[in-house]
Write a protein that holds these residues in place. Structure first.
Motif, PDB file in Angstrom:
ATOM      1  N   GLU A 116      47.134  50.032  29.940  1.00  0.00           N
ATOM      2  CA  GLU A 116      45.975  50.928  29.570  1.00  0.00           C
ATOM      3  C   GLU A 116      45.034  50.039  28.749  1.00  0.00           C
ATOM      4  N   LYS A 117      45.588  49.326  27.793  1.00  0.00           N
ATOM      5  CA  LYS A 117      44.563  48.456  26.943  1.00  0.00           C
ATOM      6  C   LYS A 117      44.062  47.275  28.015  1.00  0.00           C
ATOM      7  N   VAL A 118      44.760  46.701  28.843  1.00  0.00           N
ATOM      8  CA  VAL A 118      44.550  45.700  29.395  1.00  0.00           C
ATOM      9  C   VAL A 118      43.527  46.154  30.529  1.00  0.00           C
ATOM     10  N   LYS A 119      43.644  47.303  31.053  1.00  0.00           N
ATOM     11  CA  LYS A 119      42.781  47.906  32.287  1.00  0.00           C
ATOM     12  C   LYS A 119      41.409  48.194  31.309  1.00  0.00           C
ATOM     13  N   GLY A 120      41.426  48.597  30.055  1.00  0.00           N
ATOM     14  CA  GLY A 120      40.153  48.778  29.425  1.00  0.00           C
ATOM     15  C   GLY A 120      39.539  47.500  29.312  1.00  0.00           C
ATOM     16  N   TRP A 121      40.016  46.555  28.728  1.00  0.00           N
ATOM     17  CA  TRP A 121      39.587  45.140  28.753  1.00  0.00           C
ATOM     18  C   TRP A 121      38.994  44.506  29.814  1.00  0.00           C
ATOM     19  N   LEU A 122      39.632  44.827  30.970  1.00  0.00           N
ATOM     20  CA  LEU A 122      39.122  44.459  32.611  1.00  0.00           C
ATOM     21  C   LEU A 122      37.873  45.152  32.647  1.00  0.00           C
ATOM     22  N   GLN A 123      37.997  46.434  32.610  1.00  0.00           N
ATOM     23  CA  GLN A 123      36.915  47.141  33.062  1.00  0.00           C
ATOM     24  C   GLN A 123      35.439  46.961  32.107  1.00  0.00           C
ATOM     25  N   SER A 124      35.692  46.522  30.743  1.00  0.00           N
ATOM     26  CA  SER A 124      34.724  46.355  29.880  1.00  0.00           C
ATOM     27  C   SER A 124      34.233  44.682  29.975  1.00  0.00           C
ATOM     28  N   GLU A 125      34.836  44.024  30.964  1.00  0.00           N
ATOM     29  CA  GLU A 125      34.805  42.588  30.997  1.00  0.00           C
ATOM     30  C   GLU A 125      34.787  41.841  29.666  1.00  0.00           C
ATOM     31  N   GLU A 126      35.938  42.177  28.825  1.00  0.00           N
ATOM     32  CA  GLU A 126      36.277  41.513  27.711  1.00  0.00           C
ATOM     33  C   GLU A 126      37.259  40.387  28.017  1.00  0.00           C
ATOM     34  N   ALA A 127      38.116  40.590  28.937  1.00  0.00           N
ATOM     35  CA  ALA A 127      39.358  40.090  29.373  1.00  0.00           C
ATOM     36  C   ALA A 127      38.804  38.587  30.293  1.00  0.00           C
ATOM     37  N   GLU A 128      39.260  37.469  29.778  1.00  0.00           N
ATOM     38  CA  GLU A 128      39.190  36.241  30.395  1.00  0.00           C
ATOM     39  C   GLU A 128      40.257  35.957  31.495  1.00  0.00           C
ATOM     40  N   VAL A 129      41.384  36.397  30.935  1.00  0.00           N
ATOM     41  CA  VAL A 129      42.625  35.986  31.406  1.00  0.00           C
ATOM     42  C   VAL A 129      43.795  36.977  31.306  1.00  0.00           C
ATOM     43  N   LEU A 130      44.176  37.468  32.601  1.00  0.00           N
ATOM     44  CA  LEU A 130      45.194  38.441  33.036  1.00  0.00           C
ATOM     45  C   LEU A 130      46.377  37.911  33.066  1.00  0.00           C
ATOM     46  N   ILE A 131      47.489  38.431  32.262  1.00  0.00           N
ATOM     47  CA  ILE A 131      48.703  37.737  32.227  1.00  0.00           C
ATOM     48  C   ILE A 131      49.676  38.926  32.497  1.00  0.00           C
ATOM     49  N   GLN A 132      50.751  38.624  33.537  1.00  0.00           N
ATOM     50  CA  GLN A 132      51.647  39.624  33.958  1.00  0.00           C
ATOM     51  C   GLN A 132      53.072  39.135  34.140  1.00  0.00           C
ATOM     52  N   ALA A 133      53.919  39.781  33.739  1.00  0.00           N
ATOM     53  CA  ALA A 133      55.286  39.248  33.857  1.00  0.00           C
ATOM     54  C   ALA A 133      55.762  38.993  35.033  1.00  0.00           C
ATOM     55  N   SER A 134      56.471  37.857  35.364  1.00  0.00           N
ATOM     56  CA  SER A 134      57.132  37.525  36.683  1.00  0.00           C
ATOM     57  C   SER A 134      57.919  38.467  37.155  1.00  0.00           C
ATOM     58  N   ASP A 135      58.790  39.035  36.490  1.00  0.00           N
ATOM     59  CA  ASP A 135      59.774  39.992  36.641  1.00  0.00           C
ATOM     60  C   ASP A 135      59.228  41.401  36.655  1.00  0.00           C
ATOM     61  N   GLY A 136      58.024  41.695  36.574  1.00  0.00           N
ATOM     62  CA  GLY A 136      57.466  43.070  36.671  1.00  0.00           C
ATOM     63  C   GLY A 136      57.187  43.621  38.013  1.00  0.00           C
ATOM     64  N   SER A 137      57.260  44.914  38.032  1.00  0.00           N
ATOM     65  CA  SER A 137      56.909  45.587  39.243  1.00  0.00           C
ATOM     66  C   SER A 137      55.729  45.237  40.083  1.00  0.00           C
ATOM     67  N   GLY A 138      55.920  44.627  41.240  1.00  0.00           N
ATOM     68  CA  GLY A 138      54.935  44.311  42.123  1.00  0.00           C
ATOM     69  C   GLY A 138      53.843  45.248  42.185  1.00  0.00           C
ATOM     70  N   ARG A 139      54.222  46.469  42.371  1.00  0.00           N
ATOM     71  CA  ARG A 139      53.190  47.597  42.618  1.00  0.00           C
ATOM     72  C   ARG A 139      52.599  47.851  41.513  1.00  0.00           C
ATOM     73  N   GLY A 140      53.043  47.807  40.183  1.00  0.00           N
ATOM     74  CA  GLY A 140      52.283  48.029  38.993  1.00  0.00           C
ATOM     75  C   GLY A 140      51.376  46.997  38.844  1.00  0.00           C
ATOM     76  N   LYS A 141      51.816  45.768  39.157  1.00  0.00           N
ATOM     77  CA  LYS A 141      50.793  44.463  38.801  1.00  0.00           C
ATOM     78  C   LYS A 141      49.907  44.500  39.830  1.00  0.00           C
ATOM     79  N   THR A 146      42.293  39.912  38.587  1.00  0.00           N
ATOM     80  CA  THR A 146      41.939  38.812  37.695  1.00  0.00           C
ATOM     81  C   THR A 146      40.695  38.832  37.405  1.00  0.00           C
ATOM     82  N   PRO A 147      40.066  38.774  36.273  1.00  0.00           N
ATOM     83  CA  PRO A 147      38.868  38.862  36.013  1.00  0.00           C
ATOM     84  C   PRO A 147      37.920  38.076  36.832  1.00  0.00           C
ATOM     85  N   HIS A 148      36.657  38.221  37.047  1.00  0.00           N
ATOM     86  CA  HIS A 148      35.944  37.586  37.840  1.00  0.00           C
ATOM     87  C   HIS A 148      35.649  36.170  37.221  1.00  0.00           C
TER      88      HIS A 148
END
Length: 206
Positions: A116-141, A146-148
């Motif tokens: 939720e926090k990451v989604k919020g940062w992406l929506q507000s364009e505050e995020a410059e880098v998206l980080i996701q675990a290599s062993d996380g769920s593909g569907r969830g990821k 990735t930010p424009h």
């Protein structure tokens, strides 16, 4: 001048020659090695150890070739020993470096974790880098993009991201611009060369 008479772009900082390929490239894409007091090859991830440095492209196969073909001895102009786990040790140190840098960004208020926090940062364009675990769920990821004009890091494990964010495990994280974010991206790219080439493929726009 570069090959074909094209002027080299030196905006990426100092350049060094790869011991294996012979290509001159920015230091940020190479791993520095020095010879320790017992004539043993030692990786210098931070680039601060004393001694004459030898550089190899941050790539698992390249470092393995340097060891197998005795290129470290040739570069040092003396017989040196190479630890059997040299490639794995470089990977461990690079991973630790990335984790430490993300942790510093978190403490400085420039990193968040959790969907939720990451989604919020992406929506507000505050995020410059998206980080996701290599062993996380593909569907969830796949629900986060990735930010424009931003960057994607997808080759750290959930446990490693957990260390960075002070939790047991983390699947989703984001970094704001400024601070050490550019350094995180640089070091993460070096780490990527030591890990699966397919890690994060198709996600990165950076």
């Amino acid at each position: 001048m570069g090959r074909g008479g094209v002027t080299k772009d030196r905006t990426d900082g100092p350049e060094r020659k790869c011991l294996v390929s012979g290509e001159v490239q920015p230091k940020q894409g190479l791993v520095r090695f020095v010879i320790g007091p017992e004539a043993q090859v030692v990786p210098d991830i931070l680039g601060k150890l004393p001694g004459r440095g030898m550089y190899v492209t941050a790539d698992r196969d390249m470092i393995a070739q340097a060891a197998k073909k005795k290129l470290f001895s040739r570069g040092a102009k003396t017989q040196v020993s190479v630890p059997e786990d040299l490639v794995d040790e470089v990977e461990r140190q690079l991973a630790r470096r990335v984790v430490d840098l993300i942790s510093l960004q978190r403490k400085g208020g420039r990193a968040v974790a959790g969907y939720e926090k990451v989604k919020g940062w992406l929506q507000s364009e505050e995020a410059e880098v998206l980080i996701q675990a290599s062993d996380g769920s593909g569907r969830g990821k796949s629900k986060l993009s990735t930010p424009h004009y931003g960057h994607y890091i997808g080759w750290l494990t959930a446990d490693e991201l957990g260390l960075a964010f002070g939790r047991q495990t983390v699947i989703h994280g984001a970094l704001a611009s400024g601070g050490l974010t550019s350094r995180v991206v640089e070091e993460a790219q070096r780490l990527r060369g030591l890990r699966e080439k397919e890690a994060g493929k198709g996600q990165s726009k950076g």
